[in-house]
Design a protein around this motif. Sequence first.
Motif, PDB file in Angstrom:
ATOM      1  N   LYS A 140       0.827  -1.216   0.000  1.00  0.00           N
ATOM      2  CA  LYS A 140       0.000   0.000   0.000  1.00  0.00           C
ATOM      3  C   LYS A 140       0.861   1.265   0.000  1.00  0.00           C
ATOM      4  N   ASP A 141       2.152   1.108   0.215  1.00  0.00           N
ATOM      5  CA  ASP A 141       3.072   2.243   0.182  1.00  0.00           C
ATOM      6  C   ASP A 141       3.409   2.579  -1.269  1.00  0.00           C
ATOM      7  N   TYR A 142       3.964   3.745  -1.455  1.00  0.00           N
ATOM      8  CA  TYR A 142       4.404   4.192  -2.777  1.00  0.00           C
ATOM      9  C   TYR A 142       5.923   4.315  -2.768  1.00  0.00           C
ATOM     10  N   VAL A 143       6.533   4.057  -3.912  1.00  0.00           N
ATOM     11  CA  VAL A 143       7.974   4.219  -4.058  1.00  0.00           C
ATOM     12  C   VAL A 143       8.224   5.155  -5.234  1.00  0.00           C
ATOM     13  N   VAL A 144       8.955   6.231  -4.963  1.00  0.00           N
ATOM     14  CA  VAL A 144       9.320   7.196  -5.995  1.00  0.00           C
ATOM     15  C   VAL A 144      10.844   7.161  -6.132  1.00  0.00           C
ATOM     16  N   PRO A 145      11.348   6.566  -7.217  1.00  0.00           N
ATOM     17  CA  PRO A 145      12.796   6.564  -7.424  1.00  0.00           C
ATOM     18  C   PRO A 145      13.283   7.954  -7.798  1.00  0.00           C
ATOM     19  N   LYS A 146      14.477   8.278  -7.320  1.00  0.00           N
ATOM     20  CA  LYS A 146      15.062   9.590  -7.630  1.00  0.00           C
ATOM     21  C   LYS A 146      16.532   9.416  -7.982  1.00  0.00           C
ATOM     22  N   ARG A 147      17.028  10.358  -8.775  1.00  0.00           N
ATOM     23  CA  ARG A 147      18.433  10.300  -9.190  1.00  0.00           C
ATOM     24  C   ARG A 147      19.217  11.510  -8.711  1.00  0.00           C
ATOM     25  N   ARG A 148      18.589  12.365  -7.949  1.00  0.00           N
ATOM     26  CA  ARG A 148      19.243  13.536  -7.363  1.00  0.00           C
ATOM     27  C   ARG A 148      18.805  13.629  -5.905  1.00  0.00           C
ATOM     28  N   TYR A 149      19.304  14.621  -5.195  1.00  0.00           N
ATOM     29  CA  TYR A 149      19.007  14.751  -3.771  1.00  0.00           C
ATOM     30  C   TYR A 149      17.512  14.875  -3.479  1.00  0.00           C
ATOM     31  N   SER A 150      16.805  15.668  -4.245  1.00  0.00           N
ATOM     32  CA  SER A 150      15.393  15.935  -3.968  1.00  0.00           C
ATOM     33  C   SER A 150      14.478  14.831  -4.482  1.00  0.00           C
ATOM     34  N   GLY A 151      13.501  14.483  -3.661  1.00  0.00           N
ATOM     35  CA  GLY A 151      12.480  13.527  -4.075  1.00  0.00           C
ATOM     36  C   GLY A 151      11.567  14.070  -5.164  1.00  0.00           C
ATOM     37  N   PHE A 152      11.597  15.376  -5.398  1.00  0.00           N
ATOM     38  CA  PHE A 152      10.739  16.005  -6.403  1.00  0.00           C
ATOM     39  C   PHE A 152      11.424  16.199  -7.753  1.00  0.00           C
ATOM     40  N   PHE A 153      12.746  16.299  -7.774  1.00  0.00           N
ATOM     41  CA  PHE A 153      13.466  16.698  -8.985  1.00  0.00           C
ATOM     42  C   PHE A 153      13.329  15.642 -10.080  1.00  0.00           C
ATOM     43  N   HIS A 154      12.588  15.986 -11.125  1.00  0.00           N
ATOM     44  CA  HIS A 154      12.353  15.105 -12.273  1.00  0.00           C
ATOM     45  C   HIS A 154      11.748  13.751 -11.889  1.00  0.00           C
ATOM     46  N   THR A 155      10.846  13.776 -10.880  1.00  0.00           N
ATOM     47  CA  THR A 155      10.090  12.575 -10.505  1.00  0.00           C
ATOM     48  C   THR A 155       8.602  12.932 -10.593  1.00  0.00           C
TER      49      THR A 155
END
Length: 181
Positions: free
Chosen positions: A87-102
């Motif tokens: 039920k959890d979500y996983v957002v992969p990231k390639r930079r420090y911020s969880g928002f940057f290009h995700t």
Amino acid sequence: MERKYAVLVVDMLNDFVTGALKCDRGLAIVPKTVELLKGCREKGIPVIFCNDAHLKGIDHELKLWGDHAIAGTRGAEVIPELELSDKDYVVPKRRYSGFFHTDLDLLLKELGVDTVVITGLHAHMCVRHTSADAYQLGYDIVVPKDATDSFTEEDYNMGIRYLKEVYGAEITDVDSFLASL
């Protein structure tokens, strides 16, 4: 108006807690993070893991920090103690911020979230940059100080102070936050 929360767990991954970029202080926040996630899941508050998932030999961040949390490896997996749920979500990231290009902002908007509870590693880097983007996008920020940390006490204190002073983050602790729900 009632707040609509989501918990963002930043980089609580094998490589950050016990692996390539091991942070002994990261181990210390595991029990309180487990408590936070359990309490939030019971209340129906979404849990979103914002995880480094780097492309070996490509990602800019690897030049500074070396190979860590390479997508598809054990090092890039959430530590088992946090019991990633279907039920959890996983957002992969390639930079420090969880928002940057995700698609984190899109996910939060679709969930109707207005307040993010940001936890994990490191208060002065990935937690800070995720908080910066959350603030710029109009989210209120809550930081349970006992569910985030950094490599050193100095880095941690600098990060927490910055989050409070620059982004107006509400600095609390896990017990107080859960009691407020």
